[in-house]
Design an enzyme around this catalytic site. Sequence first.
Site, PDB file in Angstrom:
ATOM      1  N   VAL A 200       0.821  -1.202   0.000  1.00  0.00           N
ATOM      2  CA  VAL A 200       0.000   0.000   0.000  1.00  0.00           C
ATOM      3  C   VAL A 200       0.860   1.260   0.000  1.00  0.00           C
ATOM      4  O   VAL A 200       0.418   2.337  -0.443  1.00  0.00           O
ATOM      5  CB  VAL A 200      -0.945  -0.018   1.220  1.00  0.00           C
ATOM      6  CG1 VAL A 200      -0.171   0.116   2.522  1.00  0.00           C
ATOM      7  CG2 VAL A 200      -2.025   1.038   1.128  1.00  0.00           C
ATOM      8  N   LYS A 201       2.104   1.157   0.475  1.00  0.00           N
ATOM      9  CA  LYS A 201       2.977   2.326   0.586  1.00  0.00           C
ATOM     10  C   LYS A 201       3.438   2.867  -0.759  1.00  0.00           C
ATOM     11  O   LYS A 201       3.953   3.990  -0.828  1.00  0.00           O
ATOM     12  CB  LYS A 201       4.192   1.980   1.450  1.00  0.00           C
ATOM     13  CG  LYS A 201       3.854   1.661   2.897  1.00  0.00           C
ATOM     14  CD  LYS A 201       3.281   2.858   3.630  1.00  0.00           C
ATOM     15  CE  LYS A 201       3.125   2.592   5.110  1.00  0.00           C
ATOM     16  NZ  LYS A 201       2.640   3.769   5.849  1.00  0.00           N
ATOM     17  N   ASP A 202       3.254   2.100  -1.829  1.00  0.00           N
ATOM     18  CA  ASP A 202       3.571   2.629  -3.157  1.00  0.00           C
ATOM     19  C   ASP A 202       2.782   3.903  -3.450  1.00  0.00           C
ATOM     20  O   ASP A 202       3.229   4.773  -4.202  1.00  0.00           O
ATOM     21  CB  ASP A 202       3.227   1.597  -4.244  1.00  0.00           C
ATOM     22  CG  ASP A 202       4.237   0.466  -4.310  1.00  0.00           C
ATOM     23  OD1 ASP A 202       5.123   0.408  -3.449  1.00  0.00           O
ATOM     24  OD2 ASP A 202       4.128  -0.362  -5.236  1.00  0.00           O
ATOM     25  N   ARG A 203       1.590   3.989  -2.847  1.00  0.00           N
ATOM     26  CA  ARG A 203       0.698   5.107  -3.141  1.00  0.00           C
ATOM     27  C   ARG A 203       1.244   6.449  -2.641  1.00  0.00           C
ATOM     28  O   ARG A 203       0.883   7.499  -3.167  1.00  0.00           O
ATOM     29  CB  ARG A 203      -0.675   4.860  -2.510  1.00  0.00           C
ATOM     30  CG  ARG A 203      -1.426   3.672  -3.106  1.00  0.00           C
ATOM     31  CD  ARG A 203      -2.743   3.471  -2.383  1.00  0.00           C
ATOM     32  NE  ARG A 203      -3.512   2.338  -2.870  1.00  0.00           N
ATOM     33  CZ  ARG A 203      -4.428   2.396  -3.840  1.00  0.00           C
ATOM     34  NH1 ARG A 203      -4.681   3.545  -4.429  1.00  0.00           N
ATOM     35  NH2 ARG A 203      -5.081   1.304  -4.211  1.00  0.00           N
TER      36      ARG A 203
END
Length: 475
Positions: A48-51
């Site tokens: 989710v941290k790609d966002r």
Amino acid sequence: MQYAETILDLVGDTPLVRINRLTRGVAPAGNAPLLLAKLEMLNPGGSVKDRIGLPMIEAAERAGLLRPGGTIIEPTSGNTGHGLAIAAALKGYRCIFVMADKQSSEKQQLLRAYGAEVVLCPTNVAPESPESYYSVAARLARDIPGAFKPDQYWNEENPKAHAATTGPEIWDQTDGRITHLVASAGTGGTVTGITRFLRGKKPELVVVGADPEGSVLSGDTARPYLTEGVGEDFFPGTFDPTSVDRWVRVSDRDAFAMARRITREEGILAGESCGTAMVAALDEVARIAREEPDRAGDALVVVILPDGGRSYLSKLYNDEWMRAQRLLESPGAVVRVRELLSDSHHGSDLPDVVVARTTSRVGDAIELLQQYGISQMPVSEAAEGAALDALVGSVSEKSLLDRAFRDPTVVERTVGEVMERPIPFIPTVASLDEAFGLLSDGASALLAIEDERPVGVVTKLDLLEYLAHHGARRD
């Protein structure tokens, strides 16, 4: 032709998938909330941290805080580093990521694969300690010319990214039907940002936070824990505590066991934080069914699965490491209920499940117990068969004896008049540890189910007999 200009264009738009096998027995069949998981491990960097990586970098560029040739320095559990490293690789920035030494070797190696430098710091120190990964990152950002620290814990671009992407995706994918959101929290940016958007659309949305034992976010006393990427020993500025309506606190043992179950039962290779979130999600599904039965069938629960299991092959999916951490020490942790049933039924003429009917005489039910030498059985309202949705209660040798002793005429009454609550369900793929936990919590027996049908009853005596014959088994 269809193609993306860069890998960054493929961040987001992750799918929702229905959780099927894990929900069996958690809520009554036919009136259970729909549980959907948002698969954030399908982002290019695996979480989710790609966002938040690119938005934090571009905001810094606009503000003049990050210039060509600069260095990005960030304290991270690994996943934010991956998102930043992907963007930095395309933009030509140097990256230095500071991590606690409890993070998996896979996460460290992946950061180096993107060209980043990794600095390891001790886990078991206070946040304000000069040795903590927060303090070391701050010192490096101060001492290295041209350095910029995005600081995901205080950077408003973190929750803004989720309010702009993750929240709208969930709203569109559920056609606005979402009623409950379940998410684990670290920086708190994910749950804060998603909630900020969704509550603007549906103010009555219920938000459940999943937090490791030892994290202060849910009010626990700060202490070390093994689960990576979620929970904190301080309150980040990116976390809005009012976004969470209720918390479910999850132990390392339960989080790791659930992550393995997600992988084995749903085919979703899940990380530790996914296990934390799923424990809370199933707890919420059970709560809705128990406390709001009239609305349970219309409830739609979305759980955020933050990352995948490939980053934890050396830990979560390594049996030796798990045993060394005392997370996989019981023979019952690796033995499935189906093996117990196979062992107990070997060479026996006993049917898989003996069922009483609601319309049968109590005396006839007692004869069935005697005929098959069993102590309890489920009760069905159907004329024949043992369909799950027709099982409405149970009877036991003990309860019938108590009633008959006080009132001998009870044998002429119908089973439906004297039956007790239904026997709890347990999937045949569940471990003996899980069966033991349910039996220890007060269940007199468990109804094993497979492919939506009952295939056996598990009692404390069954479990004891199995362990007596196979107690030394470890794998």
